[in-house]
Design a protein around this motif. Structure first.
Motif, PDB file in Angstrom:
ATOM      1  N   UNK A  76       3.846  18.334 -46.220  1.00  0.00           N
ATOM      2  CA  UNK A  76       4.747  19.125 -47.042  1.00  0.00           C
ATOM      3  C   UNK A  76       5.000  20.469 -46.359  1.00  0.00           C
ATOM      4  N   UNK A  77       6.004  20.515 -45.469  1.00  0.00           N
ATOM      5  CA  UNK A  77       6.334  21.744 -44.761  1.00  0.00           C
ATOM      6  C   UNK A  77       7.201  22.640 -45.639  1.00  0.00           C
ATOM      7  N   UNK A  78       7.152  23.942 -45.374  1.00  0.00           N
ATOM      8  CA  UNK A  78       8.004  24.907 -46.071  1.00  0.00           C
ATOM      9  C   UNK A  78       8.833  25.650 -45.031  1.00  0.00           C
ATOM     10  N   UNK A  79      10.002  26.143 -45.424  1.00  0.00           N
ATOM     11  CA  UNK A  79      10.883  26.810 -44.449  1.00  0.00           C
ATOM     12  C   UNK A  79      10.378  28.189 -44.063  1.00  0.00           C
ATOM     13  N   UNK A  80      10.871  28.674 -42.941  1.00  0.00           N
ATOM     14  CA  UNK A  80      10.634  30.061 -42.533  1.00  0.00           C
ATOM     15  C   UNK A  80      11.852  30.863 -42.976  1.00  0.00           C
ATOM     16  N   UNK A  81      11.662  31.703 -44.009  1.00  0.00           N
ATOM     17  CA  UNK A  81      12.781  32.534 -44.465  1.00  0.00           C
ATOM     18  C   UNK A  81      13.094  33.617 -43.424  1.00  0.00           C
ATOM     19  N   UNK A  82      12.050  34.260 -42.959  1.00  0.00           N
ATOM     20  CA  UNK A  82      12.228  35.274 -41.917  1.00  0.00           C
ATOM     21  C   UNK A  82      10.908  35.492 -41.198  1.00  0.00           C
ATOM     22  N   UNK A  83      10.977  35.531 -39.888  1.00  0.00           N
ATOM     23  CA  UNK A  83       9.790  35.820 -39.077  1.00  0.00           C
ATOM     24  C   UNK A  83      10.228  36.591 -37.843  1.00  0.00           C
ATOM     25  N   UNK A  84       9.444  37.575 -37.472  1.00  0.00           N
ATOM     26  CA  UNK A  84       9.706  38.372 -36.278  1.00  0.00           C
ATOM     27  C   UNK A  84       8.421  38.437 -35.474  1.00  0.00           C
ATOM     28  N   UNK A  85       8.429  37.831 -34.290  1.00  0.00           N
ATOM     29  CA  UNK A  85       7.239  37.774 -33.443  1.00  0.00           C
ATOM     30  C   UNK A  85       7.471  38.635 -32.212  1.00  0.00           C
ATOM     31  N   UNK A 115      -7.768  28.999 -28.548  1.00  0.00           N
ATOM     32  CA  UNK A 115      -7.146  30.214 -29.080  1.00  0.00           C
ATOM     33  C   UNK A 115      -7.928  31.465 -28.714  1.00  0.00           C
ATOM     34  N   UNK A 116      -9.253  31.349 -28.574  1.00  0.00           N
ATOM     35  CA  UNK A 116     -10.077  32.530 -28.302  1.00  0.00           C
ATOM     36  C   UNK A 116      -9.754  33.163 -26.958  1.00  0.00           C
ATOM     37  N   UNK A 117      -9.150  32.427 -26.051  1.00  0.00           N
ATOM     38  CA  UNK A 117      -8.823  32.962 -24.736  1.00  0.00           C
ATOM     39  C   UNK A 117      -7.517  33.769 -24.747  1.00  0.00           C
ATOM     40  N   UNK A 118      -6.787  33.710 -25.829  1.00  0.00           N
ATOM     41  CA  UNK A 118      -5.478  34.357 -25.875  1.00  0.00           C
ATOM     42  C   UNK A 118      -5.596  35.869 -25.944  1.00  0.00           C
ATOM     43  N   UNK A 119      -4.565  36.532 -25.422  1.00  0.00           N
ATOM     44  CA  UNK A 119      -4.492  37.988 -25.528  1.00  0.00           C
ATOM     45  C   UNK A 119      -3.941  38.410 -26.890  1.00  0.00           C
ATOM     46  N   UNK A 120      -3.194  37.517 -27.526  1.00  0.00           N
ATOM     47  CA  UNK A 120      -2.652  37.782 -28.858  1.00  0.00           C
ATOM     48  C   UNK A 120      -2.619  36.473 -29.622  1.00  0.00           C
ATOM     49  N   UNK A 121      -2.629  36.569 -30.969  1.00  0.00           N
ATOM     50  CA  UNK A 121      -2.670  35.358 -31.781  1.00  0.00           C
ATOM     51  C   UNK A 121      -1.797  35.553 -33.019  1.00  0.00           C
ATOM     52  N   UNK A 122      -0.961  34.519 -33.289  1.00  0.00           N
ATOM     53  CA  UNK A 122      -0.150  34.507 -34.500  1.00  0.00           C
ATOM     54  C   UNK A 122      -0.607  33.338 -35.364  1.00  0.00           C
ATOM     55  N   UNK A 123      -0.634  33.570 -36.665  1.00  0.00           N
ATOM     56  CA  UNK A 123      -1.075  32.548 -37.614  1.00  0.00           C
ATOM     57  C   UNK A 123       0.110  32.115 -38.473  1.00  0.00           C
ATOM     58  N   UNK A 124       0.331  30.815 -38.530  1.00  0.00           N
ATOM     59  CA  UNK A 124       1.393  30.245 -39.356  1.00  0.00           C
ATOM     60  C   UNK A 124       0.744  29.713 -40.629  1.00  0.00           C
ATOM     61  N   UNK A 125       1.268  30.136 -41.783  1.00  0.00           N
ATOM     62  CA  UNK A 125       0.666  29.730 -43.053  1.00  0.00           C
ATOM     63  C   UNK A 125       1.729  29.676 -44.131  1.00  0.00           C
ATOM     64  N   UNK A 185       5.024  31.665 -43.530  1.00  0.00           N
ATOM     65  CA  UNK A 185       4.888  33.020 -42.991  1.00  0.00           C
ATOM     66  C   UNK A 185       4.233  32.961 -41.620  1.00  0.00           C
ATOM     67  N   UNK A 186       4.648  33.881 -40.762  1.00  0.00           N
ATOM     68  CA  UNK A 186       4.056  34.005 -39.431  1.00  0.00           C
ATOM     69  C   UNK A 186       3.575  35.435 -39.283  1.00  0.00           C
ATOM     70  N   UNK A 187       2.285  35.619 -39.139  1.00  0.00           N
ATOM     71  CA  UNK A 187       1.710  36.963 -39.043  1.00  0.00           C
ATOM     72  C   UNK A 187       0.825  37.074 -37.812  1.00  0.00           C
ATOM     73  N   UNK A 188       0.753  38.269 -37.302  1.00  0.00           N
ATOM     74  CA  UNK A 188      -0.114  38.515 -36.150  1.00  0.00           C
ATOM     75  C   UNK A 188      -1.535  38.789 -36.641  1.00  0.00           C
TER      76      UNK A 188
END
Length: 596
Positions: free
Chosen positions: A19-28, A535-545, A557-560
């Motif tokens: 059950x996916x939901x849309x991305x209304x707005x995200x800025x990465x 993921x632990x090796x990354x310099x930055x991480x974004x979480x999709x939820x 939502x996509x958050x850093x």
């Protein structure tokens, strides 16, 4: 490098179980190095890749617009170095880079056609694909089949070999051979037309050469003709003028009447005889100057009468003018145009000379060009064989570290004209990119037969194979491929990996993360992963939820994730909880995941 990705109203891919939901707005906001995209299964991480595919020129699907929205929109902002191929493509498309950045935008309306834009300019979708091809490489299940094509494998091998001199030499030799073949075909296939054109040019050149026109000659002759035809009137008019100005020039004595010159002389003498000076001497000086001017005019007019133009052959002049006028009517409108046409016609005639001798000469030259192209193909083949052996060995070694022990890559470089009986036969086997057939053959496990790449591996295995290939290429070009002015030595390419961790766990997952971080030293790397060890090796991480309902339903939502938020996300990935034990384990994993 991808600096920013903005997404609006992007709907999910329909899935029967999730059950996916849309991305209304995200800025990465992306940074150099490695970025991890994480989140629960079904959170919608794949939508980020779909957005990047959209700005890369992929087909648009109105069904992916979120419910209630008029359109979906995605925009990527890329930093590009001056003189890069991407910047050159954008400039050719009329959308030059702005302050070292390219803006790739795609909008898909609910009704109507999608729109592609580059730096604010509407462009064909293919232009976005062309530009993004220099900026982004996606290694996901939906994108891997591209490397299965022979042309992509050849391009990868040539890029790895880095032997630009051999490639350029072959391209030049092959193009020269093609040009000669085209020329011979044109002469032989259109021989009758060529002969007719050559005959016309020969006759025209001969006619112009017989007249032998000179620049400006027609204007000089017409002026001369006018003078001759008006010689009597000229003589009478000049004679009267000279007599009035200076009677001595016409043989008159003083009693016959004085001219202007004589009268001025008398006036000067009268003024000089006053012997007072002042205004009288000044007036005398002025009259003497006027007398000198008149004397010059008299001299010039006298010469016109003495030129003897009336003695010239008017018929010969008219005939010459007629010949020149004939030339300008045919090849003018000006005589300069005739002379220029004659020069160009001579060059064209050389190319149209379809005589047996000329064709035989071209055929002899063609034999030498064929030999040159074959020789260049042999040099290029040797460079490719050497690079293929090194690439196969390096990639196979990398696969062992990526939980694919026993797997291997072999690159077959087969020269098409090995058994050619003649240079002509060998040249016939050449194509624009050489005389080689190149095949990437993958062995997934010991004892497995070698199978064509793309048909012998799962999505995860193929992603890891591509990672191994990119690592090998990055290592080979670590020094020479760095961008000017980039102190980190990073290239302009952004690599995106999806499903690279499928079927991997434990120590192999740690090594996979290490390898991705290693590639991120020279390129920007974005990886969609389920594994904390990656993921632990990354310099930055974004979480999709999934976000709470905003009145329009549940959205994605996509958050850093920074600091403690990242620790909690790593803990969730490790154990599904945020217990003190899992949090401590997450901190320990983050601390250990460093190349330094």
């Amino acid at each position: 490098m991808l600096e920013e990705l903005e997404i609006r109203n992007l709907g999910p891919i329909r899935h029967a179980l999730l059950d996916f939901a849309p991305i209304r707005h995200a800025l990465l906001d992306f940074a150099p190095g490695m970025t991890a995209i994480t989140g629960e299964t079904g959170a919608g991480k794949s939508m980020l890749l779909n957005a990047i595919r959209l700005i890369s020129g992929a087909s648009a699907d109105a069904g992916r617009i979120s419910a209630g929205a008029d359109e979906t929109r995605a925009q990527g902002v890329f930093a590009v170095p001056e003189g890069s191929r991407a910047a050159a493509i954008a400039d050719d498309a009329g959308a030059p880079e702005q302050d070292g950045e390219l803006f790739l935008t795609r909008s898909v309306p609910a009704k109507g056609r999608s729109r592609a834009m580059l730096n604010g300019h509407s462009v064909p979708r293919g232009v976005l694909a062309h530009v993004s091809g220099e900026l982004v490489t996606i290694h996901g299940q939906a994108d891997q089949l591209r490397i299965a094509s022979a042309s992509r494998q050849r391009e990868f091998l040539d890029a790895y070999a880095g032997d630009r001199a051999a490639l350029d030499a072959y391209h030049a030799a092959w193009q020269a051979l093609r040009d000669m073949d085209d020329k011979l075909a044109r002469l032989q296939g259109q021989e009758a037309q060529a002969r007719q054109r050559a005959d016309y040019l020969k006759d025209a050149i001969a006619r112009i050469d017989r007249v032998d026109p000179q620049v400006g000659e027609d204007a000089d002759l017409k002026s001369k003709r006018d003078r001759i035809e008006n010689a009597a009137a000229i003589a009478q008019g000049v004679g009267g003028a000279v007599a009035a100005l200076d009677s001595a020039q016409m043989g008159y004595d003083d009693d016959g009447g004085a001219g202007v010159t004589q009268l001025i002389d008398r006036a000067v003498q009268s003024l000089r005889g006053i012997h007072v000076g002042g205004v009288f001497d000044e007036s005398a000086d002025r009259l003497e100057a006027i007398g000198g001017e008149i004397a010059d005019v008299v001299l010039a007019l006298t010469r016109q009468v003495d030129d003897g133009e009336e003695g010239a052959d008017l018929d010969a002049i008219n005939e010459r003018i007629h010949d020149l006028d004939e030339l300008t009517r045919r090849w003018g409108p000006e005589l300069d145009d005739v002379i220029a046409w004659r020069r160009q016609a001579g060059l064209e005639l050389e190319d149209l000379d379809a005589s047996p001798e000329k064709i035989d000469e071209l055929r002899r030259r063609r034999e030498q060009l064929a030999q040159d192209a074959v020789d260049a193909a042999v040099v290029l083949h040797a460079a490719r064989v050497k690079a293929a052996q090194e690439l196969s060995r390096t990639v196979s070694g990398e696969l062992a570290e990526l939980a694919m022990s026993g797997a291997g890559l072999d690159i077959a470089v087969t020269q098409r004209f090995d058994d050619a009986g003649s240079v002509e036969d060998a040249a016939a086997a050449l194509e624009a990119h050489g005389g080689d057939d190149i095949a990437f053959l993958f062995t997934p496990f010991p004892g497995s037969p070698q199978l064509p790449m793309g048909k012998s591996a799962s999505g995860g295995e193929l992603s890891r194979l591509m990672l191994a290939m990119e690592l090998a290429s990055a290592e080979r070009h670590r020094d020479d491929d760095a961008l000017p002015g980039d102190s980190d030595g990073r290239t302009g390419m952004t690599f995106i990996f999806d499903e690279v961790d499928a079927g991997v766990g434990g120590k192999a997952a740690v090594e996979l993360g290490r390898r991705l971080a290693q590639l991120a030293r020279t390129s920007q790397v974005i990886v969609v992963t389920h594994l904390a060890q990656v993921a632990s090796w990354a310099d930055a991480q974004f979480v999709v939820s999934k976000a709470a309902s905003d009145g329009e339903g549940v959205s994605t939502a996509v958050t850093r994730a920074d600091d403690e938020d990242r620790v909690r996300e790593i803990a969730r990935m490790l154990s599904g909880s945020e217990s003190e034990t899992s949090l401590d384990h997450a901190r320990e994993l983050l601390a250990q995941s460093s190349l330094d």
